[in-house]
Motif scaffolding. Structure first.
Motif, PDB file in Angstrom:
ATOM      1  N   TYR A  33    -105.500 -31.201 -11.151  1.00 22.20           N
ATOM      2  CA  TYR A  33    -106.362 -30.064 -11.472  1.00 22.20           C
ATOM      3  C   TYR A  33    -105.555 -28.813 -11.808  1.00 22.20           C
ATOM      4  O   TYR A  33    -105.977 -28.005 -12.630  1.00 22.20           O
ATOM      5  CB  TYR A  33    -107.348 -29.784 -10.341  1.00 22.20           C
ATOM      6  N   VAL A  34    -104.398 -28.658 -11.193  1.00 22.30           N
ATOM      7  CA  VAL A  34    -103.527 -27.529 -11.537  1.00 22.30           C
ATOM      8  C   VAL A  34    -103.047 -27.673 -12.982  1.00 22.30           C
ATOM      9  O   VAL A  34    -103.061 -26.711 -13.755  1.00 22.30           O
ATOM     10  CB  VAL A  34    -102.332 -27.425 -10.560  1.00 22.30           C
ATOM     11  N   ALA A  35    -102.652 -28.886 -13.368  1.00 19.32           N
ATOM     12  CA  ALA A  35    -102.199 -29.133 -14.742  1.00 19.32           C
ATOM     13  C   ALA A  35    -103.337 -28.925 -15.741  1.00 19.32           C
ATOM     14  O   ALA A  35    -103.134 -28.342 -16.815  1.00 19.32           O
ATOM     15  CB  ALA A  35    -101.629 -30.538 -14.865  1.00 19.32           C
ATOM     16  N   LEU A  36    -104.539 -29.380 -15.410  1.00 21.49           N
ATOM     17  CA  LEU A  36    -105.692 -29.203 -16.294  1.00 21.49           C
ATOM     18  C   LEU A  36    -106.066 -27.730 -16.425  1.00 21.49           C
ATOM     19  O   LEU A  36    -106.365 -27.250 -17.515  1.00 21.49           O
ATOM     20  CB  LEU A  36    -106.895 -30.000 -15.780  1.00 21.49           C
ATOM     21  N   ASP A  37    -106.037 -27.025 -15.305  1.00 16.58           N
ATOM     22  CA  ASP A  37    -106.356 -25.605 -15.338  1.00 16.58           C
ATOM     23  C   ASP A  37    -105.340 -24.838 -16.187  1.00 16.58           C
ATOM     24  O   ASP A  37    -105.723 -23.971 -16.969  1.00 16.58           O
ATOM     25  CB  ASP A  37    -106.405 -25.042 -13.919  1.00 16.58           C
ATOM     26  N   GLN A  38    -104.060 -25.189 -16.070  1.00 18.24           N
ATOM     27  CA  GLN A  38    -103.038 -24.516 -16.871  1.00 18.24           C
ATOM     28  C   GLN A  38    -103.245 -24.792 -18.358  1.00 18.24           C
ATOM     29  O   GLN A  38    -103.102 -23.901 -19.187  1.00 18.24           O
ATOM     30  CB  GLN A  38    -101.626 -24.936 -16.444  1.00 18.24           C
ATOM     31  N   THR A  65    -105.956 -40.473 -32.292  1.00 21.90           N
ATOM     32  CA  THR A  65    -105.342 -40.389 -30.969  1.00 21.90           C
ATOM     33  C   THR A  65    -104.303 -41.492 -30.812  1.00 21.90           C
ATOM     34  O   THR A  65    -103.780 -41.714 -29.729  1.00 21.90           O
ATOM     35  CB  THR A  65    -106.406 -40.528 -29.856  1.00 21.90           C
ATOM     36  N   GLU A  66    -103.974 -42.177 -31.916  1.00 24.74           N
ATOM     37  CA  GLU A  66    -103.063 -43.314 -31.869  1.00 24.74           C
ATOM     38  C   GLU A  66    -101.679 -42.965 -31.327  1.00 24.74           C
ATOM     39  O   GLU A  66    -101.065 -43.763 -30.644  1.00 24.74           O
ATOM     40  CB  GLU A  66    -102.921 -43.936 -33.259  1.00 24.74           C
ATOM     41  N   SER A  67    -101.177 -41.796 -31.676  1.00 29.01           N
ATOM     42  CA  SER A  67     -99.803 -41.472 -31.285  1.00 29.01           C
ATOM     43  C   SER A  67     -99.709 -40.822 -29.909  1.00 29.01           C
ATOM     44  O   SER A  67     -98.669 -40.317 -29.531  1.00 29.01           O
ATOM     45  CB  SER A  67     -99.159 -40.578 -32.340  1.00 29.01           C
ATOM     46  N   ILE A  68    -100.798 -40.860 -29.142  1.00 24.60           N
ATOM     47  CA  ILE A  68    -100.736 -40.310 -27.791  1.00 24.60           C
ATOM     48  C   ILE A  68    -100.267 -41.406 -26.844  1.00 24.60           C
ATOM     49  O   ILE A  68    -100.918 -42.419 -26.668  1.00 24.60           O
ATOM     50  CB  ILE A  68    -102.103 -39.780 -27.322  1.00 24.60           C
ATOM     51  N   CYS A  69     -99.106 -41.197 -26.270  1.00 19.92           N
ATOM     52  CA  CYS A  69     -98.583 -42.100 -25.259  1.00 19.92           C
ATOM     53  C   CYS A  69     -98.045 -41.230 -24.124  1.00 19.92           C
ATOM     54  O   CYS A  69     -97.846 -40.027 -24.306  1.00 19.92           O
ATOM     55  CB  CYS A  69     -97.513 -43.012 -25.847  1.00 19.92           C
ATOM     56  N   PRO A  70     -97.830 -41.807 -22.961  1.00 16.70           N
ATOM     57  CA  PRO A  70     -97.407 -41.002 -21.810  1.00 16.70           C
ATOM     58  C   PRO A  70     -96.186 -40.120 -22.082  1.00 16.70           C
ATOM     59  O   PRO A  70     -96.098 -39.018 -21.566  1.00 16.70           O
ATOM     60  CB  PRO A  70     -97.114 -42.039 -20.733  1.00 16.70           C
ATOM     61  N   GLU A  71     -95.263 -40.592 -22.917  1.00 14.19           N
ATOM     62  CA  GLU A  71     -94.063 -39.813 -23.219  1.00 14.19           C
ATOM     63  C   GLU A  71     -94.370 -38.592 -24.075  1.00 14.19           C
ATOM     64  O   GLU A  71     -93.557 -37.682 -24.166  1.00 14.19           O
ATOM     65  CB  GLU A  71     -93.028 -40.679 -23.948  1.00 14.19           C
ATOM     66  N   LYS A  72     -95.525 -38.576 -24.737  1.00 12.16           N
ATOM     67  CA  LYS A  72     -95.885 -37.470 -25.625  1.00 12.16           C
ATOM     68  C   LYS A  72     -96.966 -36.575 -25.032  1.00 12.16           C
ATOM     69  O   LYS A  72     -97.703 -35.923 -25.752  1.00 12.16           O
ATOM     70  CB  LYS A  72     -96.332 -38.015 -26.982  1.00 12.16           C
ATOM     71  N   LEU A  73     -97.043 -36.561 -23.711  1.00 13.05           N
ATOM     72  CA  LEU A  73     -98.000 -35.690 -23.036  1.00 13.05           C
ATOM     73  C   LEU A  73     -97.266 -34.491 -22.470  1.00 13.05           C
ATOM     74  O   LEU A  73     -96.092 -34.602 -22.119  1.00 13.05           O
ATOM     75  CB  LEU A  73     -98.717 -36.441 -21.919  1.00 13.05           C
ATOM     76  N   PRO A  74     -97.905 -33.360 -22.405  1.00 13.63           N
ATOM     77  CA  PRO A  74     -99.303 -33.094 -22.733  1.00 13.63           C
ATOM     78  C   PRO A  74     -99.520 -33.020 -24.243  1.00 13.63           C
ATOM     79  O   PRO A  74     -98.615 -32.683 -25.006  1.00 13.63           O
ATOM     80  CB  PRO A  74     -99.572 -31.740 -22.077  1.00 13.63           C
ATOM     81  N   ALA A  75    -100.721 -33.346 -24.643  1.00 11.49           N
ATOM     82  CA  ALA A  75    -101.086 -33.340 -26.062  1.00 11.49           C
ATOM     83  C   ALA A  75    -102.412 -32.613 -26.242  1.00 11.49           C
ATOM     84  O   ALA A  75    -103.249 -32.600 -25.340  1.00 11.49           O
ATOM     85  CB  ALA A  75    -101.206 -34.764 -26.595  1.00 11.49           C
ATOM     86  N   ILE A  76    -102.565 -32.014 -27.420  1.00  7.39           N
ATOM     87  CA  ILE A  76    -103.810 -31.320 -27.760  1.00  7.39           C
ATOM     88  C   ILE A  76    -104.390 -31.941 -29.022  1.00  7.39           C
ATOM     89  O   ILE A  76    -103.661 -32.134 -30.004  1.00  7.39           O
ATOM     90  CB  ILE A  76    -103.592 -29.807 -27.968  1.00  7.39           C
ATOM     91  N   ILE A  77    -105.679 -32.245 -28.984  1.00 10.10           N
ATOM     92  CA  ILE A  77    -106.396 -32.829 -30.115  1.00 10.10           C
ATOM     93  C   ILE A  77    -107.545 -31.896 -30.490  1.00 10.10           C
ATOM     94  O   ILE A  77    -108.307 -31.471 -29.616  1.00 10.10           O
ATOM     95  CB  ILE A  77    -106.969 -34.216 -29.768  1.00 10.10           C
ATOM     96  N   VAL A  78    -107.664 -31.568 -31.767  1.00  6.71           N
ATOM     97  CA  VAL A  78    -108.748 -30.708 -32.261  1.00  6.71           C
ATOM     98  C   VAL A  78    -109.677 -31.561 -33.114  1.00  6.71           C
ATOM     99  O   VAL A  78    -109.210 -32.275 -34.010  1.00  6.71           O
ATOM    100  CB  VAL A  78    -108.197 -29.534 -33.093  1.00  6.71           C
ATOM    101  N   SER A  79    -110.979 -31.506 -32.830  1.00  8.52           N
ATOM    102  CA  SER A  79    -111.924 -32.300 -33.612  1.00  8.52           C
ATOM    103  C   SER A  79    -113.243 -31.549 -33.773  1.00  8.52           C
ATOM    104  O   SER A  79    -113.534 -30.622 -33.033  1.00  8.52           O
ATOM    105  CB  SER A  79    -112.172 -33.658 -32.936  1.00  8.52           C
TER     106      SER A  79
END
Length: 135
Positions: free
Chosen positions: A76-81, A29-43
């Motif tokens: 919550y709208v952003a999370l739901d989307q 998750t190192e390369s997650i910064c506010p400028e690179k959001l939204p981001a998806i991580i699979v684990s």
């Protein structure tokens, strides 16, 4: 390559059709910064195994797909989307044949109270079998 990695890569392949998300390198998750959001991580989450009498195994690999989003409005709208986007990309019940069955088993939401950030975490279960070993 193991079946776990094959399944993970099939998930990533389907999710990467969602062009509005960033995908950090696997396992970080190192390369997650506010400028690179939204981001998806699979684990990977866990993998219960049922041993069969013929020497094979029946496995259920649980994968977590987490979307981290930022919003200046209703988070919550952003999370739901994000959840809708992920579910839409992962509708194939066999992930293109990489597993026997691939189904959503849980969705969780979390907020960062100090920042306009949130996370939606979807857990999917991938069922597959391994062949019996020759004795």
């Amino acid at each position: 390559m193991t079946q776990r990695i094959t399944i993970r890569d099939a998930v990533l392949s389907k999710l990467k059709t969602l062009s509005c998300y960033n995908f950090p390198p696997a396992g970080t998750t190192e390369s997650i910064c506010p400028e690179k959001l939204p981001a998806i991580i699979v684990s990977f989450a866990n993998e219960p195994i049922d041993h069969q009498m013929d020497g094979g195994t029946s496995r259920q690999l649980d994968l977590t797909i987490a979307a981290v989003v930022r919003s200046s409005g209703d988070i919550y709208v952003a999370l739901d989307q994000a959840a809708v986007d992920i579910e839409g990309a992962l509708q194939d019940a066999s992930l293109g044949g990489s597993c026997d069955l691939f189904l959503l088993s849980q969705t969780q939401f979390a907020l960062d109270q100090d920042h306009p950030l949130g996370e939606v975490r979807l857990t999917y279960s991938a069922q597959y079998s391994t062949e019996p070993t020759d004795l």
